[in-house]
Design a protein around this motif. Structure first.
Motif, mmCIF file in Angstrom:
data_model
loop_
_atom_site.group_PDB
_atom_site.id
_atom_site.type_symbol
_atom_site.label_atom_id
_atom_site.label_comp_id
_atom_site.label_asym_id
_atom_site.label_seq_id
_atom_site.Cartn_x
_atom_site.Cartn_y
_atom_site.Cartn_z
ATOM 1 N N LEU A 257 0.847 -1.197 0.000
ATOM 2 C CA LEU A 257 0.000 0.000 0.000
ATOM 3 C C LEU A 257 0.880 1.244 0.000
ATOM 4 O O LEU A 257 1.778 1.391 0.833
ATOM 5 C CB LEU A 257 -0.896 -0.026 1.248
ATOM 6 C CG LEU A 257 -1.761 1.214 1.494
ATOM 7 C CD1 LEU A 257 -2.710 1.473 0.325
ATOM 8 C CD2 LEU A 257 -2.568 1.047 2.789
ATOM 9 N N TYR A 258 0.631 2.140 -0.962
ATOM 10 C CA TYR A 258 1.361 3.399 -1.050
ATOM 11 C C TYR A 258 0.351 4.535 -0.954
ATOM 12 O O TYR A 258 -0.572 4.617 -1.766
ATOM 13 C CB TYR A 258 2.111 3.470 -2.391
ATOM 14 C CG TYR A 258 2.971 4.709 -2.549
ATOM 15 C CD1 TYR A 258 4.184 4.815 -1.876
ATOM 16 C CD2 TYR A 258 2.576 5.768 -3.373
ATOM 17 C CE1 TYR A 258 4.989 5.940 -2.010
ATOM 18 C CE2 TYR A 258 3.373 6.893 -3.512
ATOM 19 C CZ TYR A 258 4.582 6.983 -2.831
ATOM 20 O OH TYR A 258 5.375 8.100 -2.961
ATOM 21 N N ASN A 274 5.110 2.963 -8.984
ATOM 22 C CA ASN A 274 3.925 2.419 -9.664
ATOM 23 C C ASN A 274 3.840 0.900 -9.648
ATOM 24 O O ASN A 274 2.888 0.332 -10.144
ATOM 25 C CB ASN A 274 3.795 2.969 -11.089
ATOM 26 C CG ASN A 274 4.949 2.578 -11.960
ATOM 27 O OD1 ASN A 274 5.793 1.789 -11.544
ATOM 28 N ND2 ASN A 274 5.006 3.118 -13.164
ATOM 29 N N GLN A 275 4.826 0.248 -9.029
ATOM 30 C CA GLN A 275 4.687 -1.200 -8.878
ATOM 31 C C GLN A 275 4.085 -1.561 -7.519
ATOM 32 O O GLN A 275 4.005 -2.736 -7.167
ATOM 33 C CB GLN A 275 6.046 -1.865 -9.059
ATOM 34 C CG GLN A 275 6.704 -1.448 -10.351
ATOM 35 C CD GLN A 275 7.294 -2.608 -11.133
ATOM 36 O OE1 GLN A 275 7.339 -3.737 -10.674
ATOM 37 N NE2 GLN A 275 7.743 -2.324 -12.332
ATOM 38 N N SER A 276 3.681 -0.536 -6.769
ATOM 39 C CA SER A 276 2.999 -0.802 -5.502
ATOM 40 C C SER A 276 1.689 -1.527 -5.808
ATOM 41 O O SER A 276 1.063 -1.267 -6.832
ATOM 42 C CB SER A 276 2.673 0.513 -4.793
ATOM 43 O OG SER A 276 3.820 1.322 -4.712
ATOM 44 N N LYS A 277 1.282 -2.418 -4.911
ATOM 45 C CA LYS A 277 0.071 -3.199 -5.217
ATOM 46 C C LYS A 277 -1.167 -2.299 -5.223
ATOM 47 O O LYS A 277 -1.984 -2.378 -6.123
ATOM 48 C CB LYS A 277 -0.083 -4.336 -4.215
ATOM 49 C CG LYS A 277 1.117 -5.268 -4.314
ATOM 50 C CD LYS A 277 0.825 -6.731 -4.143
ATOM 51 C CE LYS A 277 2.036 -7.534 -4.566
ATOM 52 N NZ LYS A 277 3.204 -7.428 -3.667
ATOM 53 N N VAL A 278 -1.295 -1.452 -4.198
ATOM 54 C CA VAL A 278 -2.457 -0.560 -4.125
ATOM 55 C C VAL A 278 -1.964 0.861 -3.860
ATOM 56 O O VAL A 278 -1.098 1.076 -3.012
ATOM 57 C CB VAL A 278 -3.429 -1.017 -3.012
ATOM 58 C CG1 VAL A 278 -4.536 -0.007 -2.793
ATOM 59 C CG2 VAL A 278 -4.002 -2.396 -3.349
ATOM 60 N N ILE A 279 -2.510 1.816 -4.625
ATOM 61 C CA ILE A 279 -2.095 3.207 -4.453
ATOM 62 C C ILE A 279 -3.292 4.065 -4.062
ATOM 63 O O ILE A 279 -4.358 3.999 -4.696
ATOM 64 C CB ILE A 279 -1.454 3.756 -5.756
ATOM 65 C CG1 ILE A 279 -0.142 3.004 -6.050
ATOM 66 C CG2 ILE A 279 -1.197 5.265 -5.655
ATOM 67 C CD1 ILE A 279 0.569 3.434 -7.325
ATOM 68 N N VAL A 280 -3.119 4.849 -2.996
ATOM 69 C CA VAL A 280 -4.139 5.804 -2.571
ATOM 70 C C VAL A 280 -3.575 7.204 -2.787
ATOM 71 O O VAL A 280 -2.435 7.482 -2.385
ATOM 72 C CB VAL A 280 -4.476 5.624 -1.071
ATOM 73 C CG1 VAL A 280 -5.406 6.729 -0.580
ATOM 74 C CG2 VAL A 280 -5.094 4.251 -0.819
ATOM 75 N N VAL A 281 -4.333 8.063 -3.434
ATOM 76 C CA VAL A 281 -3.853 9.419 -3.695
ATOM 77 C C VAL A 281 -4.756 10.437 -3.009
ATOM 78 O O VAL A 281 -5.983 10.390 -3.151
ATOM 79 C CB VAL A 281 -3.790 9.689 -5.211
ATOM 80 C CG1 VAL A 281 -3.572 11.165 -5.505
ATOM 81 C CG2 VAL A 281 -2.665 8.872 -5.840
#
Ligand SMILES: Cc1cc2nc3c(=O)[nH]c(=O)nc-3n(C[C@H](O)[C@H](O)[C@H](O)COP(=O)(O)OP(=O)(O)OC[C@H]3O[C@@H](n4cnc5c(N)ncnc54)[C@H](O)[C@@H]3O)c2cc1C
Ligand SMILES: Nc1ncnc2c1ncn2[C@@H]1O[C@H](COP(=O)(O)O)[C@@H](O)[C@H]1O
Lengths: 319, 246
Positions: A257-258, A274-281
């Motif tokens: 998680l990023y 961008n290879q993080s499994k899940v991205i929250v912005v």
């Protein structure tokens, strides 16, 4: 035989070592082979590596192995590989593993792939593995044609899997050269999971306006059990330490998680995350490019959103 | 001091990457190439600073075809003394390192610099390989390098911190951010570069053991799910129940 070098830091094995042994074990199963582990210097509880699939654990102990020198370590690992008849050598893609991979390849005249992301594909007698290239913007499949193959496993790619039981550790007697480098000092931040190993990363950018506002980021990271990171301009302006800088010219990371706070999502930033499994912005500008790379987005003022997220996380953790 | 800096050519950091339809080759149409940032900003500049202080030369070495000449000339314009291009297609790290090591053997460089990694293949491999071929110590990911007499002190980036190491005699170093500050070549540098020695030499025979055979681009994200800014409980729920990451 698959030989895994399991690296210990101050005698302790870390997640990357368990991942490497798990990978070695799975590769051994694929090739109908055994997974043997080598540890160097003073190590605690090496028998536990059996739980991750080591059929045997060897150790070389020598005062010259108590601090890291790539020349000394490579010489010893190469001797072990030759003595034990290794077909594949697996390292973790850490600063230590990366410094050894190339040395071993040159020393043992073998093909190597750095930062492997998949188990070998051995269809049709070939040996292929994938790795990230172009700073994470693409994946390449590599074919290795030499008899001996040397790989370093990218972090967070495979889950350490327990299955086996403890095994005994056996001492291996090899020639240990004296190091030409001398470690004068090691400065590690205590109590923090280093970025490349972190499962959860909370990262912030120029949207924070200044270093004095980082308290809300640190608090969120604390409740999430996360390591903090930042965008490059933030490190360049000395708002945050340089080792937190992620992206094309900083660290490339791949957490589960990023969480990106006040970061626009420039291509050079994305390259490292961008290879993080899940991205929250979290960004107040709905047009911020980062939203295109995100799984979950919050359009809003970070100074309001972040404390709310921290409160919600606290509630969740309290259960 | 006699210094060698290994420089490679990479796509510009803003490049949108694509491949030929069968995925076998990088598509370089419309791509601007630059010198690998770690080689240019940190390795080369620090090498120049050291010779400016104590005298000496900085030689550039590159393994590549004529399409690398522009990159090498830029290095000369920034201030390197001379350059060698080993005329071969750089397909695998061990091949590249072998060529560099064969050039360096017998030249007795005090320090061989390379970048922490190339931003295209990201292997971090070439420096360690050169060090092993020449049986030299290797200090990787150095964010600081100071030389006094025949001893160098370096700060190395390690997981979660730094390590300070001392090394005596010739060695190989890979340069990380912090070692120096980027320099922009000026007009005079560009003019002078034209007359600096630039040799093109043939490679030694060596196999490619590990080569990329197929490239793929990551799957596009299916689209962001927006969560209202006043409902962070919902975000936490999604991360827990849907994404299963907390
Ligand atoms: C060769 C090269 C290499 C580079 N390498 C890297 C690298 O490795 N890593 C990296 O990060 N960058 C790198 N960069 C820089 C990159 O191009 C961007 O400039 C940088 O990532 C931008 O940082 P940022 O998102 O923090 O700042 P900005 O682009 O200024 O974005 C700030 C964001 O915060 C938002 N914001 C502002 N206020 C608020 C608020 N109150 N609430 C919510 N949101 C708010 C804004 O909408 C904006 O989207 C590189 C550039 C070059 C040329
Ligand atoms: N073709 C090349 N010619 C000269 N040096 C290179 C070449 N490729 C890589 N290098 C050097 O090796 C470093 C590490 O590259 P890599 O192993 O590809 O990550 C680069 O930063 C360069 O200094």
């Amino acid at each position: 035989m698959i030989l895994v070098f399991a690296e210990a830091v101050n005698g302790q094995f870390k997640k990357t070592a368990f991942e490497a042994v798990t990978y070695g074990n799975k590769t051994a199963q694929l090739l109908g082979n055994q997974c043997v582990v080598l540890t160097l210097g003073k190590v605690n509880n090496a028998g536990q590596l059996g739980e991750y699939g080591a059929s045997k654990v060897y150790n070389v102990s020598d005062a010259n192995l108590d601090s890291f020198d790539s020349q000394v370590y490579a010489s010893v690992i190469a001797q072990a590989a030759e003595k034990l008849g290794a077909k594949v050598i697996v390292l973790a893609h850490t600063s230590t593993g990366k410094s050894l991979l190339g040395r071993l390849a040159a020393r043992l005249n073998a093909g190597s792939v750095a930062g492997v992301k998949s188990l070998p594909d051995i269809a049709g007698g070939s040996f292929k593995v994938t790795k990230g290239v172009y700073s994470g913007k693409a994946t390449a499949e590599y074919e290795i044609s030499s008899d001996l193959k040397i790989l370093s496993l990218s972090g967070n790619e495979i889950r350490p899997a327990k299955g086996g039981g403890e095994v005994a550790m056996e001492e291996l007697h090899l020639t240990v050269p004296s190091p030409k480098t001398r470690v004068l000092q090691v400065k590690r931040q205590e109590g923090i999971v280093p970025l490349p190993e972190a499962d959860v990363v909370v990262s912030a950018g120029r949207g924070m306006k200044g270093p004095e506002h980082w308290g809300i980021v640190e608090e969120l990271a604390k409740v999430m059990g996360a390591t903090t990171a930042c965008s490059r301009p933030v490190a360049d302006a000395d708002w945050r330490p340089h080792h937190e800088h992620v992206g094309q010219t900083g660290l490339a990371i791949r957490p589960n998680l990023y969480v990106a706070i006040g970061i626009s999502g420039a291509i050079q930033h994305l390259a490292g995350v961008n290879q993080s499994k899940v991205i929250v912005v979290i960004n107040k500008d709905p047009e911020a490019p980062f939203f295109k790379a995100a799984d979950y987005g919050v359009v809003g003022d970070l100074f309001e959103v972040v404390p709310k997220l921290t409160a919600a996380m606290k509630k969740f953790k309290a259960g | 001091m006699k210094l060698l800096v290994c420089v490679s050519k990479t796509p510009d950091t803003t490049s949108k990457i694509s491949f030929t339809p069968d995925g076998s080759k990088f598509n370089d149409v419309g791509i601007t190439f630059i010198m690998n940032p770690y080689d240019e900003w940190y390795a080369l500049v620090r090498a120049l600073e050291l010779t400016e202080k104590s005298g000496g030369t900085v030689t550039l070495v590159n393994v590549g075809g004529p399409d690398n000449d522009q990159t090498i000339r830029k290095g000369l314009a920034i201030g390197a003394s001379d350059a060698v291009r080993i005329d071969a297609e750089p397909k695998s790290a061990l091949f590249i390192a072998k060529q560099i090591a064969e050039h360096a053997r017998g030249q007795y460089y005090d320090i061989i610099f390379c970048g922490k990694e190339s931003i295209d293949f990201n292997g971090s491999e070439v420096g360690a390989m050169v060090a092993e071929f020449l049986d030299l110590p290797f200090a990787s990911y150095a964010s600081k390098l100071d030389v006094s007499g025949s001893t160098a002190t370096l700060e190395r980036e390690i997981e979660g911190g730094v390590e300070i190491v001392e090394v005596a005699g010739p060695f190989v170093v890979s340069a990380a951010k912090g070692m120096a500050e980027q320099r922009i070549p000026n007009m005079m540098g560009i003019m002078k570069a034209k007359s600096k020695p630039f040799a093109v030499v043939p490679p030694v025979a060596f196999p490619d053991y590990a080569v990329p055979v197929k490239y793929t681009l990551p799957k596009e994200k299916t689209g962001v799910k927006l969560v209202p800014a006043d409902d962070m409980d919902e975000l936490v729920r999604l991360l827990h129940e849907e994404a299963k990451v907390i």
